[in-house]
Write a protein that holds these residues in place. Structure first.
Motif, PDB file in Angstrom:
ATOM      1  N   PHE A   1      75.345  30.952  57.371  1.00  0.00           N
ATOM      2  CA  PHE A   1      74.646  29.751  56.920  1.00  0.00           C
ATOM      3  C   PHE A   1      74.653  29.663  55.396  1.00  0.00           C
ATOM      4  O   PHE A   1      74.928  28.598  54.820  1.00  0.00           O
ATOM      5  CB  PHE A   1      73.206  29.766  57.434  1.00  0.00           C
ATOM      6  CG  PHE A   1      72.344  28.667  56.872  1.00  0.00           C
ATOM      7  CD1 PHE A   1      72.396  27.390  57.403  1.00  0.00           C
ATOM      8  CD2 PHE A   1      71.492  28.913  55.801  1.00  0.00           C
ATOM      9  CE1 PHE A   1      71.606  26.373  56.884  1.00  0.00           C
ATOM     10  CE2 PHE A   1      70.703  27.903  55.280  1.00  0.00           C
ATOM     11  CZ  PHE A   1      70.764  26.627  55.813  1.00  0.00           C
ATOM     12  N   GLY A   2      74.347  30.766  54.726  1.00  0.00           N
ATOM     13  CA  GLY A   2      74.224  30.754  53.276  1.00  0.00           C
ATOM     14  C   GLY A   2      75.532  30.418  52.574  1.00  0.00           C
ATOM     15  O   GLY A   2      75.552  29.590  51.643  1.00  0.00           O
ATOM     16  N   PHE A   3      76.639  31.015  53.004  1.00  0.00           N
ATOM     17  CA  PHE A   3      77.913  30.758  52.329  1.00  0.00           C
ATOM     18  C   PHE A   3      78.451  29.371  52.629  1.00  0.00           C
ATOM     19  O   PHE A   3      79.055  28.735  51.757  1.00  0.00           O
ATOM     20  CB  PHE A   3      78.928  31.838  52.704  1.00  0.00           C
ATOM     21  CG  PHE A   3      78.715  33.137  51.977  1.00  0.00           C
ATOM     22  CD1 PHE A   3      78.954  33.234  50.619  1.00  0.00           C
ATOM     23  CD2 PHE A   3      78.260  34.261  52.646  1.00  0.00           C
ATOM     24  CE1 PHE A   3      78.741  34.420  49.936  1.00  0.00           C
ATOM     25  CE2 PHE A   3      78.045  35.461  51.974  1.00  0.00           C
ATOM     26  CZ  PHE A   3      78.292  35.535  50.610  1.00  0.00           C
ATOM     27  N   LEU A   4      78.246  28.870  53.844  1.00  0.00           N
ATOM     28  CA  LEU A   4      78.670  27.504  54.136  1.00  0.00           C
ATOM     29  C   LEU A   4      77.819  26.500  53.368  1.00  0.00           C
ATOM     30  O   LEU A   4      78.328  25.482  52.876  1.00  0.00           O
ATOM     31  CB  LEU A   4      78.599  27.245  55.639  1.00  0.00           C
ATOM     32  CG  LEU A   4      79.597  28.034  56.492  1.00  0.00           C
ATOM     33  CD1 LEU A   4      79.446  27.669  57.968  1.00  0.00           C
ATOM     34  CD2 LEU A   4      81.031  27.794  56.035  1.00  0.00           C
ATOM     35  N   CYS A   5      76.524  26.785  53.255  1.00  0.00           N
ATOM     36  CA  CYS A   5      75.650  25.945  52.432  1.00  0.00           C
ATOM     37  C   CYS A   5      76.104  25.975  50.974  1.00  0.00           C
ATOM     38  O   CYS A   5      76.124  24.939  50.288  1.00  0.00           O
ATOM     39  CB  CYS A   5      74.211  26.422  52.558  1.00  0.00           C
ATOM     40  SG  CYS A   5      73.015  25.549  51.512  1.00  0.00           S
TER      41      CYS A   5
ATOM     42  N   TYR B   1      67.583  29.718  47.158  1.00  0.00           N
ATOM     43  CA  TYR B   1      67.595  29.419  48.600  1.00  0.00           C
ATOM     44  C   TYR B   1      68.789  30.093  49.280  1.00  0.00           C
ATOM     45  O   TYR B   1      68.649  30.742  50.324  1.00  0.00           O
ATOM     46  CB  TYR B   1      67.656  27.899  48.776  1.00  0.00           C
ATOM     47  CG  TYR B   1      67.583  27.421  50.199  1.00  0.00           C
ATOM     48  CD1 TYR B   1      66.362  27.166  50.813  1.00  0.00           C
ATOM     49  CD2 TYR B   1      68.743  27.191  50.942  1.00  0.00           C
ATOM     50  CE1 TYR B   1      66.288  26.699  52.119  1.00  0.00           C
ATOM     51  CE2 TYR B   1      68.686  26.731  52.248  1.00  0.00           C
ATOM     52  CZ  TYR B   1      67.454  26.487  52.825  1.00  0.00           C
ATOM     53  OH  TYR B   1      67.392  26.030  54.123  1.00  0.00           O
ATOM     54  N   ILE B   2      69.962  29.943  48.689  1.00  0.00           N
ATOM     55  CA  ILE B   2      71.175  30.549  49.257  1.00  0.00           C
ATOM     56  C   ILE B   2      71.066  32.069  49.259  1.00  0.00           C
ATOM     57  O   ILE B   2      71.437  32.735  50.234  1.00  0.00           O
ATOM     58  CB  ILE B   2      72.410  30.084  48.466  1.00  0.00           C
ATOM     59  CG1 ILE B   2      72.636  28.585  48.654  1.00  0.00           C
ATOM     60  CG2 ILE B   2      73.654  30.872  48.881  1.00  0.00           C
ATOM     61  CD1 ILE B   2      73.672  27.995  47.722  1.00  0.00           C
TER      62      ILE B   2
ATOM     63  N   ALA C   1      84.074  30.634  53.746  1.00  0.00           N
ATOM     64  CA  ALA C   1      84.080  31.160  55.121  1.00  0.00           C
ATOM     65  C   ALA C   1      84.606  32.592  55.133  1.00  0.00           C
ATOM     66  O   ALA C   1      84.060  33.462  55.830  1.00  0.00           O
ATOM     67  CB  ALA C   1      84.943  30.269  56.019  1.00  0.00           C
ATOM     68  N   PHE C   2      85.659  32.853  54.365  1.00  0.00           N
ATOM     69  CA  PHE C   2      86.168  34.226  54.285  1.00  0.00           C
ATOM     70  C   PHE C   2      85.141  35.145  53.633  1.00  0.00           C
ATOM     71  O   PHE C   2      84.990  36.313  54.027  1.00  0.00           O
ATOM     72  CB  PHE C   2      87.475  34.272  53.492  1.00  0.00           C
ATOM     73  CG  PHE C   2      87.955  35.674  53.248  1.00  0.00           C
ATOM     74  CD1 PHE C   2      88.617  36.372  54.257  1.00  0.00           C
ATOM     75  CD2 PHE C   2      87.723  36.312  52.039  1.00  0.00           C
ATOM     76  CE1 PHE C   2      89.048  37.684  54.043  1.00  0.00           C
ATOM     77  CE2 PHE C   2      88.144  37.607  51.823  1.00  0.00           C
ATOM     78  CZ  PHE C   2      88.816  38.295  52.829  1.00  0.00           C
TER      79      PHE C   2
ATOM     80  N   LEU D   1      79.354  38.581  58.419  1.00  0.00           N
ATOM     81  CA  LEU D   1      79.099  37.537  59.421  1.00  0.00           C
ATOM     82  C   LEU D   1      77.723  37.642  60.071  1.00  0.00           C
ATOM     83  O   LEU D   1      77.555  37.324  61.253  1.00  0.00           O
ATOM     84  CB  LEU D   1      80.185  37.560  60.513  1.00  0.00           C
ATOM     85  CG  LEU D   1      81.559  37.033  60.100  1.00  0.00           C
ATOM     86  CD1 LEU D   1      82.564  37.203  61.236  1.00  0.00           C
ATOM     87  CD2 LEU D   1      81.485  35.570  59.674  1.00  0.00           C
ATOM     88  N   HIS D   2      76.716  38.056  59.333  1.00  0.00           N
ATOM     89  CA  HIS D   2      75.342  37.932  59.823  1.00  0.00           C
ATOM     90  C   HIS D   2      74.959  36.445  59.826  1.00  0.00           C
ATOM     91  O   HIS D   2      75.518  35.657  59.046  1.00  0.00           O
ATOM     92  CB  HIS D   2      74.382  38.721  58.932  1.00  0.00           C
ATOM     93  CG  HIS D   2      74.569  40.199  59.015  1.00  0.00           C
ATOM     94  ND1 HIS D   2      73.895  40.979  59.918  1.00  0.00           N
ATOM     95  CD2 HIS D   2      75.366  41.038  58.310  1.00  0.00           C
ATOM     96  CE1 HIS D   2      74.250  42.240  59.769  1.00  0.00           C
ATOM     97  NE2 HIS D   2      75.147  42.295  58.800  1.00  0.00           N
TER      98      HIS D   2
END
Length: 435
Positions: free
Chosen positions: A346-350, A392-393, A332-333, A340-341
């Motif tokens: 989405f990509g980092f949480l995934c 994908y990420i 998250a950081f 924060l785009h």
């Protein structure tokens, strides 16, 4: 495909190449006993200021201001306060600049200035150095400038004490790229005697040049294939998987090439693996370990190896400081640090979910997969799955916009992370029942 042209014609390589002769000159001057420690600090600081003005023009102010403010905070705060306040100030400043990019892209619907994007990249690297230095002071590894200068000292004495910090924050070899160098390592290199300084290995630099050339040739060939085929907006079914893999391959080749070039610049300036270091100080870690990244079947290992110095910095700054959900907090950081785009969030949480699933899947496999043919098949399948999930990420993070993210999530490529999500839920339930 205009975003591809913007990404691959990025001028970082041009400015890093232009700084290369000055890095060699600095290393040569360090071999002279007449080149004092203060002169070395000033050379790196002046070079960083000149490079910032050449590359960023008026936007260089956005880098100079936080660097100067950080030096003031370091000179006036005690060791127990410095990290919290410098971290808050630097991340607030960087976030405001990222919000300016959001305003340009999403509200004004205008392409951002390339120099402004370069400035944001430089600010992100500055955040790494600021927080690394403040943590070193907080942990007692580095003496705070405020501790060695009395309150009645003159302005010139305060500036002399803050000079090493300013030189570290604005040093030209690390201004636009490069592996994170700790302040201890930086200081050891600057204060080292001429007998400890080494000329950069011509053979090593030549080999890195050959690697860059090979990667650029691969990138040109793959770029032609991508431009000749369909895009995410007009691909069909399984064709979208190929589009995802090939486009992510272009991003990876660009990163590899840039990281090796940045490493060359640091090596030329004497801050590479051959640089002397103080006892207890962490050694130099290059960002690009291409062999591991392209052959591993573990998402967790890929994560630790991708941009290694940044991964190690995030682990120290967030993961080791977190009291609960350290993996989620770290990613998250990372999304916050990147801007924060929507695609980045989405990509980092995934990515965090995929790493958690990776741990459970491979723990389960080690227990139940015994024979070597089965293990070989398992490694082959998980390698392919790892590469597709990373692709994908990477597309989600790099394309960033909501429209591109929607196209990616609606394609067949979403099957691969979805499968890991299902396995995560099933194996987590199994683990809970066993416990």
């Amino acid at each position: 495909m205009d975003w591809l042209l913007l990404f691959f014609l990025h001028p970082v390589s041009l400015y890093q190449g232009a700084a290369f002769p000055f890095a060699l000159l600095f290393n040569s001057l360090c071999l002279m006993d007449s080149f004092s420690t203060r002169a070395r600090y000033l050379f790196l600081l002046a070079g960083g200021g000149a490079l910032a003005l050449a590359a960023l023009r008026a936007y260089a102010v956005l880098v100079f201001v936080p660097a100067l403010c950080t030096a003031v905070l370091l000179s006036s705060l005690g060791p127990h306060q410095v990290h919290r306040l410098t971290f808050s100030f630097q991340m607030s400043w960087q976030t405001l600049c990222h919000l300016g990019l959001h305003y340009t892209e999403y509200y004004l619907q205008e392409p951002p200035s390339v120099r402004f994007c370069l400035t944001l990249s430089s600010l992100m690297l500055l955040t790494q150095r600021v927080t690394s230095l403040s943590l070193d002071i907080c942990e007692g590894k580095v003496e705070a400038a405020s501790g060695g200068v009395q309150s009645r000292s003159t302005l010139s004495e305060h500036l002399c004490k803050a000079l090493p910090y300013l030189s570290y924050l604005l040093s030209f070899p690390a201004l636009l790229g490069g592996s994170l160098c700790s302040f201890q390592r930086f200081q050891a290199r600057i204060q080292g005697s001429s007998s400890l300084c080494r000329e950069p290995s011509l053979r090593a630099l030549s080999w890195r040049g050959v690697q860059i050339l090979g990667l650029e040739c691969l990138k040109v060939a793959l770029g032609r294939m991508v431009r000749a085929g369909a895009g995410l907006d007009d691909c069909q079914r399984l064709e979208c998987v190929y589009v995802m893999w090939s486009t992510a391959g272009l991003f990876k080749l660009t990163y590899y090439s840039q990281w090796i070039l940045d490493d060359c610049l640091l090596q030329a300036a004497g801050f590479g693996s051959e640089c002397a270091q103080w006892p207890g100080e962490e050694g130099y870690v290059p960002d690009a370990d291409i062999w591991t990244l392209e052959t591993t079947h573990r998402i967790a290992l890929f994560t630790r190896t991708w941009n290694q110095s940044t991964a190690r910095w995030l682990r120290r700054l967030i993961f080791q400081q977190s009291r609960g959900w350290p993996l989620l907090q770290t990613f998250a950081f990372s999304a916050w640090w990147h801007g924060l785009h929507p695609g980045q969030v989405f990509g980092f949480l995934c990515w965090a979910v995929m790493v958690e699933a990776d741990y459970l899947i491979h723990t389960f496999a080690r227990v139940f997969i015994r024979s070597w043919p089965t293990r070989l098949l398992y490694r082959a399948l998980t390698w392919a799955h790892t590469q597709l999930i990373i692709a994908y990420i990477m597309l989600a993070v790099e394309l960033r916009s909501p429209s591109s993210l929607w196209l990616l999530c609606g394609s067949y490529s979403s099957v691969f992370p979805a499968l890991y999500c299902v396995l995560l839920i099933l194996l987590a339930k199994r683990k809970r029942k066993r416990n």
